[in-house]
Design an enzyme around this catalytic site. Structure first.
Site, PDB file in Angstrom:
ATOM      1  N   ASP A  63       0.832  -1.195   0.000  1.00 53.46           N
ATOM      2  CA  ASP A  63       0.000   0.000   0.000  1.00 53.46           C
ATOM      3  C   ASP A  63       0.872   1.252   0.000  1.00 53.46           C
ATOM      4  OD1 ASP A  63      -2.440   1.389   0.212  1.00 53.46           O
ATOM      5  OD2 ASP A  63      -2.048   1.687   2.336  1.00 53.46           O
ATOM      6  N   THR A  96      -3.876   5.772  -3.938  1.00 56.14           N
ATOM      7  CA  THR A  96      -2.784   6.588  -3.394  1.00 56.14           C
ATOM      8  C   THR A  96      -1.505   6.437  -4.211  1.00 56.14           C
ATOM      9  OG1 THR A  96      -2.281   4.797  -1.861  1.00 56.14           O
ATOM     10  CG2 THR A  96      -3.640   6.572  -1.040  1.00 56.14           C
ATOM     11  N   THR A  97      -1.176   5.202  -4.557  1.00 60.98           N
ATOM     12  CA  THR A  97       0.057   4.992  -5.312  1.00 60.98           C
ATOM     13  C   THR A  97      -0.038   5.696  -6.659  1.00 60.98           C
ATOM     14  OG1 THR A  97       0.097   2.813  -4.298  1.00 60.98           O
ATOM     15  CG2 THR A  97       1.699   3.228  -6.022  1.00 60.98           C
ATOM     16  N   ASP A 391      -9.078  -0.069   1.653  1.00 62.72           N
ATOM     17  CA  ASP A 391      -9.066   0.503   0.305  1.00 62.72           C
ATOM     18  C   ASP A 391     -10.357   0.154  -0.429  1.00 62.72           C
ATOM     19  OD1 ASP A 391      -6.608   1.518   0.764  1.00 62.72           O
ATOM     20  OD2 ASP A 391      -5.528   0.290  -0.696  1.00 62.72           O
TER      21      ASP A 391
HETATM   22  P1  ADP Z   1      -3.351   2.453  -5.887  1.00 62.40           P
HETATM   23  O1  ADP Z   1      -2.735   2.751  -4.562  1.00 62.40           O
HETATM   24  O2  ADP Z   1      -3.088   3.528  -6.874  1.00 62.40           O
HETATM   25  O3  ADP Z   1      -4.792   2.066  -5.771  1.00 62.40           O
HETATM   26  P2  ADP Z   1      -2.900  -0.326  -6.513  1.00 62.40           P
HETATM   27  O4  ADP Z   1      -1.666  -1.077  -6.200  1.00 62.40           O
HETATM   28  O5  ADP Z   1      -4.127  -0.626  -5.754  1.00 62.40           O
HETATM   29  O6  ADP Z   1      -2.546   1.197  -6.439  1.00 62.40           O
HETATM   30  O7  ADP Z   1      -3.183  -0.550  -8.053  1.00 62.40           O
HETATM   31  C1  ADP Z   1      -4.276   0.005  -8.706  1.00 62.40           C
HETATM   32  C2  ADP Z   1      -4.157  -0.182 -10.193  1.00 62.40           C
HETATM   33  O8  ADP Z   1      -4.263  -1.568 -10.545  1.00 62.40           O
HETATM   34  C3  ADP Z   1      -5.278   0.526 -10.900  1.00 62.40           C
HETATM   35  O9  ADP Z   1      -4.767   1.250 -11.985  1.00 62.40           O
HETATM   36  C4  ADP Z   1      -6.152  -0.618 -11.373  1.00 62.40           C
HETATM   37  O10 ADP Z   1      -6.889  -0.319 -12.530  1.00 62.40           O
HETATM   38  C5  ADP Z   1      -5.140  -1.682 -11.648  1.00 62.40           C
HETATM   39  N1  ADP Z   1      -5.748  -3.024 -11.737  1.00 62.40           N
HETATM   40  C6  ADP Z   1      -6.541  -3.652 -10.851  1.00 62.40           C
HETATM   41  N2  ADP Z   1      -6.940  -4.856 -11.304  1.00 62.40           N
HETATM   42  C7  ADP Z   1      -6.389  -5.004 -12.539  1.00 62.40           C
HETATM   43  C8  ADP Z   1      -6.405  -6.039 -13.535  1.00 62.40           C
HETATM   44  N3  ADP Z   1      -7.071  -7.167 -13.361  1.00 62.40           N
HETATM   45  N4  ADP Z   1      -5.702  -5.835 -14.659  1.00 62.40           N
HETATM   46  C9  ADP Z   1      -5.015  -4.698 -14.829  1.00 62.40           C
HETATM   47  N5  ADP Z   1      -4.947  -3.701 -13.941  1.00 62.40           N
HETATM   48  C10 ADP Z   1      -5.621  -3.838 -12.810  1.00 62.40           C
HETATM   49 MG    MG Z   2      -5.590   0.433  -4.769  1.00 63.69          MG
END
Ligand code: ADP
Ligand code: MG
Length: 542
Positions: A63, A96-97, A391
């Site tokens: 996270d 957030t990321t 989240d």
């Molecule tokens: P954040 O802190 O930004 O939420 P995450 O590590 O939770 O970071 O990653 C979120 C990203 O992962 C988003 O851009 C989301 O669309 C992408 N994501 C989630 N599931 C999938 C998937 N099955 N295939 C591709 N991208 C995905």
């Molecule tokens: Mg996320």
């Protein structure tokens, strides 16, 4: 002859000052460094980080905001990036990321523009314009899902937790959707969700599939007396903000006891008072007592004799939640306690979870507060599950409160935004065109990083994505659902969706912080005072 000019000091001793290009470059470099730190955690194939604090406690997390909060970042520009991660978490609950990566990339692009001689104020102006336009475009391209449809909400949860939780996530997904459906309330401005009404309790031991949703509240409390029942069906619950003890009276009052009979009558008198209290509780019809303050041993005894289950020193926030879950009113005098003040629960029972006894107040009718009991193999696992759950709940809140407004994930929305912003840039006459163009390119950092983290070739993926979007396929992104078969796909169709609010906030806060950092051309820093130098404890102690 030129006289030697005395330098003029306008700042007190100990201050340092950096101006112009140096100031900008320093700030940009610091912000990029922060973004680079969290990059590898993005997306379903992102890696985890192990954080060790100064007393050796370990956190393993994926996270972004948790990583940043735990680093004792000193540089002010870097701190601004940490702040946007926190804002993102508060406003949208997730993303957030992404927000930090976007800000870092925008600044990286700005740096090249500075190199080519563009004035920072002009870049800032272009970025501001691009941020506004991006929000406008997001509103145009968003789609709507039916928030009363559990399947749609499940997709949002799945997108949030993929890569963070493994195994039986089906169970967790259902549990989270149910939790949100319990606590959402209709208001004049549409549905609202107060996440404070979802209590998350953690207990290590067991597996994630043992996690539970309780339509009520779980208390980490023992009953006050062993003779009290362990289970009460059709519970009638009294919430007391008072102590079941005999008042001590004014501090200077002394009781003189000269003879044993006096002591006896004194004790008898006290017992009578306490019995009177319990009688009042009994008369109200209560069979469960939840007390914010103390309960005297004698009162405990009388309560047990009356078959009443009681808990003492329950925190105010738990008492509030029990009120919301059961409809009980909190009373602060026993005279105010009657049957109308009691709350109802289908059952209240004591349960041993792991090696601790907990009280479950459940089967509440139409509860407005619920509890999620998170289970997992170890404390580190439980903590990370809790973060992923938080989240996902933030995502659910965002989508429910915005009437189902969503966009597609996997970089699809960023690619579409990028394309449309480039088109918009080409309509601009002035040099800010270059800045809007750079902002548009910066958005591609999300699909690029997702691809990089999955070990695929980001360049070829980006080329494919660009051409798909050129052909009007607005929701094409990179599908990372199957780690062995990474390909581009229509993310909306395959159900990788995210709340509009999360993306809007990420773009907005990234744009704003980039502008803010670009506009700084003078850093005036006070020398560190001795007080500042004695380090504050890291934020994990908060
Ligand atoms: P954040 O802190 O930004 O939420 P995450 O590590 O939770 O970071 O990653 C979120 C990203 O992962 C988003 O851009 C989301 O669309 C992408 N994501 C989630 N599931 C999938 C998937 N099955 N295939 C591709 N991208 C995905
Ligand atoms: Mg996320």
């Amino acid at each position: 002859m030129v006289e030697a000019v005395q330098p003029i000091f306008i700042l007190p001793e100990g201050y340092t000052r950096t101006t112009g290009k140096d100031a900008q470059r320093n700030n940009i470099a610091a912000a990029i460094a922060v973004a680079d730190t969290v990059k590898s955690t993005l997306g379903p194939r992102g890696m985890d980080k192990m954080l060790i604090d100064n007393i050796g406690d370990i956190t393993i997390t994926n996270d972004g905001v948790t990583v940043l909060k735990s680093m004792e970042i000193d540089n002010p520009a870097a701190k601004m990036l940490v702040e946007i991660a926190k804002t993102q978490e508060e406003v949208a609950g997730d993303g957030t990321t992404s927000s930090v990566i976007l800000a870092g990339e925008m600044l990286k692009k700005a740096e090249s523009l500075l190199d080519s001689g563009l004035h920072p104020a002009l870049i800032a102006k272009g970025y501001k314009l691009a941020t506004e336009k991006a929000i406008e475009i997001l509103n145009e391209i968003k789609e709507k899902v039916d928030i009363s449809n559990k399947e749609e909400l499940s997709k949002i949860v799945r997108t949030a937790i993929i890569g963070k939780l493994s195994g039986s996530d089906h169970h967790i997904i259902n549990l989270l959707v149910d939790a949100i459906n319990h606590v959402k309330t209709k208001t004049a401005e549409g549905e609202k969700v107060d996440l404070d009404n979802i209590k998350i309790e953690k207990k290590s031991g067991g597996g994630m599939q043992d996690s539970l949703l309780v339509d009520g509240v779980i208390l980490e409390k023992e009953k006050v007396h062993p003779d009290m029942p362990d289970r009460i069906e059709n519970a009638k619950i009294a919430l007391l903000n008072l102590s079941l003890e005999v008042e001590k009276g004014p501090i200077d009052a002394q009781i003189r006891i000269d003879r044993p009979e006096q002591l006896e009558s004194f004790v008898a008198e006290q017992q009578k008072i306490l019995k009177g209290m319990v009688d009042k509780i009994k008369a109200s019809g209560a069979n469960v007592v939840i007390c914010e303050k103390g309960i005297d041993d004698v009162a405990q005894h009388f309560l047990a004799k009356a078959g009443i289950l009681a808990f003492r020193r329950v925190s105010d926030s738990d008492v509030q939640k029990i009120g919301k879950a059961t409809g009980a009113k909190i009373v602060s005098t026993l005279d105010a306690l009657d049957s109308s003040a009691l709350g109802e629960a289908g059952v209240v029972h004591m349960e041993k979870i792991g090696n601790e006894t907990m009280a479950f107040i459940e089967k509440c009718k139409n509860p407005k507060a619920v509890t999620i009991l998170v289970r997992g193999g170890s404390e580190h696992v439980v903590d990370e599950i809790k973060r992923a759950i938080e989240d996902a709940l933030g995502d659910l809140k965002s989508v429910v409160e915005e009437d189902g407004a969503v966009v597609a994930g996997g970089g699809a929305v960023e690619m579409e935004l990028s394309k449309r912003l480039k088109e918009f840039a080409s309509t601009l006459k002035g040099k800010e065109q270059l800045a809007v163009q750079a902002f548009a390119e910066a958005l591609e950092a999300i699909p690029r990083t997702l691809a990089e983290n999955a070990g695929s070739d980001p360049m070829s993926i980006l080329v494919e994505l660009r051409s798909a979007h050129q052909q009007g396929k607005k929701w094409v992104g990179i599908n990372l659902s199957d780690p062995y078969d990474v390909k581009i796909d229509d993310m909306m169709k395959i159900g990788v969706i995210e709340p509009l609010r999360v993306k809007r906030q990420a773009v907005k806060s990234a744009g704003e912080v980039a502008v803010m950092i670009l506009r700084i051309d003078d850093i005036i820093a006070a020398g560190k005072s001795a007080k500042m130098e004695s380090k504050q404890p890291p934020s994990s102690y908060e």
